[in-house]
Design an enzyme around this catalytic site. Structure first.
Site, mmCIF file in Angstrom:
data_model
loop_
_atom_site.group_PDB
_atom_site.id
_atom_site.type_symbol
_atom_site.label_atom_id
_atom_site.label_comp_id
_atom_site.label_asym_id
_atom_site.label_seq_id
_atom_site.Cartn_x
_atom_site.Cartn_y
_atom_site.Cartn_z
ATOM 1 N N SER A 177 0.817 -1.214 0.000
ATOM 2 C CA SER A 177 0.000 0.000 0.000
ATOM 3 C C SER A 177 0.851 1.265 0.000
ATOM 4 C CB SER A 177 -0.905 0.013 1.223
ATOM 5 O OG SER A 177 -1.649 -1.182 1.297
HETATM 6 N N1 SAH Z 1 -0.523 -5.304 4.247
HETATM 7 C C1 SAH Z 1 0.119 -5.525 2.967
HETATM 8 C C2 SAH Z 1 -0.733 -5.120 1.779
HETATM 9 C C3 SAH Z 1 -1.490 -6.267 1.361
HETATM 10 S S1 SAH Z 1 -2.298 -6.265 -0.201
HETATM 11 C C4 SAH Z 1 1.454 -4.826 2.881
HETATM 12 O O1 SAH Z 1 1.810 -4.077 3.800
HETATM 13 O O2 SAH Z 1 2.164 -5.080 1.903
HETATM 14 C C5 SAH Z 1 -3.612 -7.347 0.250
HETATM 15 C C6 SAH Z 1 -3.222 -8.759 0.613
HETATM 16 O O3 SAH Z 1 -4.387 -9.415 1.072
HETATM 17 C C7 SAH Z 1 -2.690 -9.569 -0.559
HETATM 18 O O4 SAH Z 1 -1.437 -10.085 -0.246
HETATM 19 C C8 SAH Z 1 -3.729 -10.670 -0.729
HETATM 20 O O5 SAH Z 1 -3.187 -11.906 -1.145
HETATM 21 C C9 SAH Z 1 -4.317 -10.763 0.676
HETATM 22 N N2 SAH Z 1 -5.654 -11.340 0.769
HETATM 23 C C10 SAH Z 1 -6.718 -11.179 -0.051
HETATM 24 N N3 SAH Z 1 -7.780 -11.871 0.398
HETATM 25 C C11 SAH Z 1 -7.377 -12.496 1.535
HETATM 26 C C12 SAH Z 1 -8.020 -13.366 2.469
HETATM 27 N N4 SAH Z 1 -9.288 -13.742 2.342
HETATM 28 N N5 SAH Z 1 -7.309 -13.811 3.516
HETATM 29 C C13 SAH Z 1 -6.009 -13.439 3.693
HETATM 30 N N6 SAH Z 1 -5.345 -12.621 2.845
HETATM 31 C C14 SAH Z 1 -6.023 -12.155 1.789
#
Ligand code: SAH
Length: 207
Positions: free
Chosen positions: A56
């Site tokens: 993000s």
């Molecule tokens: N917090 C992260 C940003 C994550 S982007 C950072 O600092 O880089 C969103 C993430 O959520 C992705 O890696 C995606 O694979 C995950 N995601 C999506 N749906 C999900 C679910 N149901 N359970 C766990 N992770 C999930």
């Protein structure tokens, strides 16, 4: 570059919590970005981390972190480990972190980077819409992927007076919703628009 990022994108946009600012000064964001994008690590936007996912924008990470009113040793549930950057910020602030990621390759990579930097974080591969019951209840929860509503399981795993934040909306537009658990009920506050990758999972979640 890190100092400049904090001054212009974080403190310069109204984030005043000293602990949040110090965490952003201390965590090496470039380590959480794929090597070929490293020169952009401190730019004002999200970056691709592979598997169709993103790290993000720094300001959004700061806004979500600050909104949770964190104190040291709080127990936090994170959904969407992704690159591990948000997790590192929370760990740097002294929180006890449990993070769930559905893509195994991302969970592994994030786990390795976090470990190499000395952060102790528990990561599980699975569907985060179900939370992580084993270690509940949590003081705080942070969902870093967007969905149509606050998942009941995650809310249920919060302590009374606990807080959680999540982008709620459709694929094009979401609002950052801060929820406080008061007498077992959801009290919501809208912190404004944002755009996240989507939370995928059970409970009829649309992709
Ligand atoms: N917090 C992260 C940003 C994550 S982007 C950072 O600092 O880089 C969103 C993430 O959520 C992705 O890696 C995606 O694979 C995950 N995601 C999506 N749906 C999900 C679910 N149901 N359970 C766990 N992770 C999930």
């Amino acid at each position: 570059m890190r100092k400049r990022m904090v001054e212009t994108q974080i403190a310069g946009r109204g984030i005043t919590d000293r602990n949040v600012i110090d965490a952003f000064l201390n965590v090496p964001r470039e380590k959480f970005v794929p090597e070929k994008l490293r020169e952009y690590a401190y730019e004002d936007g999200p970056l691709s981390i592979g598997e169709g996912q993103t790290i993000s924008q720094p300001f959004i990470v700061a806004l979500m972190t600050a909104s949770l009113c964190l104190e040291k040793a709080m127990k936090i549930l994170e959904i969407g480990t992704g690159s591990g950057y948000q997790a590192a910020i929370l760990a740097e602030m002294g929180c006890d972190l449990y993070s769930v990621e559905r893509v195994e390759a991302l969970a592994e990579r994030a786990g390795d980077i976090l470990k190499s930097l000395g952060y102790e974080i528990r990561i599980k591969v699975g569907d985060g819409t179900l939370g992580w019951e084993e270690f509940s209840p949590y003081d705080r929860a942070i969902v870093t992927a967007g969905g149509p509503a606050i998942p009941n399981h995650i809310f249920a795993q919060l302590k009374e007076a606990g807080k959680m934040i999540m982008p709620v909306g459709d694929t094009v537009y979401q609002d950052l919703i801060l929820v406080t658990k008061k007498c077992g009920r959801m009290v919501k506050e809208n912190l404004g628009g944002c755009q996240f990758v989507l939370l995928k999972g059970a409970e009829g979640w649309k992709e």
